[in-house]
Design a protein around this motif. Structure first.
Motif, short mmCIF file in Angstrom:
data_model
loop_
_atom_site.label_atom_id
_atom_site.label_comp_id
_atom_site.label_asym_id
_atom_site.label_seq_id
_atom_site.Cartn_x
_atom_site.Cartn_y
_atom_site.Cartn_z
N ALA A 1 0.82 -0.98 -0.06
CA ALA A 1 -0.09 0.21 -0.05
C ALA A 1 0.87 1.20 0.01
N MET A 2 0.39 2.38 -0.56
CA MET A 2 1.06 3.61 -0.67
C MET A 2 0.16 4.55 0.15
N GLY A 3 0.67 5.49 0.93
CA GLY A 3 -0.37 6.36 1.70
C GLY A 3 0.17 7.63 1.84
N TRP A 4 -0.63 8.51 2.17
CA TRP A 4 -0.27 9.87 2.70
C TRP A 4 -0.79 10.20 3.93
N GLY B 1 -4.25 -0.50 -7.02
CA GLY B 1 -4.94 0.95 -6.99
C GLY B 1 -6.47 0.71 -7.09
N SER B 2 -7.12 -0.44 -6.61
CA SER B 2 -8.53 -0.59 -6.94
C SER B 2 -9.11 -0.33 -5.53
N THR B 3 -8.14 -0.15 -4.58
CA THR B 3 -8.93 0.19 -3.08
C THR B 3 -8.13 1.18 -2.49
N THR B 4 -9.17 2.29 -2.21
CA THR B 4 -8.72 3.37 -1.52
C THR B 4 -9.40 3.57 -0.01
N THR C 1 -8.05 13.05 -3.35
CA THR C 1 -8.22 11.70 -3.98
C THR C 1 -6.64 11.63 -4.32
N ILE C 2 -6.58 10.32 -3.88
CA ILE C 2 -5.27 9.51 -4.04
C ILE C 2 -5.15 8.70 -5.35
#
Length: 116
Positions: free
Chosen positions: A33-36, A55-58, A69-70
């Motif tokens: 996962a990538m996050g801010w 990228g299918s789950t945010t 929006t990420i």
């Protein structure tokens, strides 16, 4: 080893927009996962938004849902955070995070300041 470099922060008036970018030196394709995250003065670091490997789950913090929006571009090794309708309470240092199975990586952060 992955190095993350954030950019795109700055000073903006309330109601304005900014787009943050997080460029990775290594491949983020295998990141789970990538996050801010963000940290305001005197407050704990909090998750703002996260995106799954494909990228299918945010996921978003309630405070930014509908405004932020990420997204990620694995081919460019870059993650983005589009921030619209910014509020003074969004003022913070924003950090990019990459979660792998055995390690977490963080960027150095980029300052976002929203004036009222």
């Amino acid at each position: 080893q992955v190095q993350l470099v954030e950019s795109g922060g700055g000073l903006v008036q309330a109601g304005g927009s900014l787009r943050l970018s997080c460029a990775a030196s290594g491949s983020i394709f295998r990141a789970n996962a990538m996050g801010w995250y963000r940290q305001a003065p005197g407050k704990q670091r909090e998750l703002v938004a996260a995106i799954s490997r494909g990228g299918s789950t945010t996921n978003y913090a309630d405070s930014v849902k509908g405004r932020f929006t990420i997204s990620r571009d694995n081919a460019k090794n870059t993650v983005y955070l589009q921030m619209n309708s910014l509020k003074p309470e969004d003022t913070a240092v924003y950090y990019c995070n990459a979660k792998f199975s055995l390690a977490d990586y963080w960027g150095q952060g980029t300052q976002v300041t929203v004036s009222s």
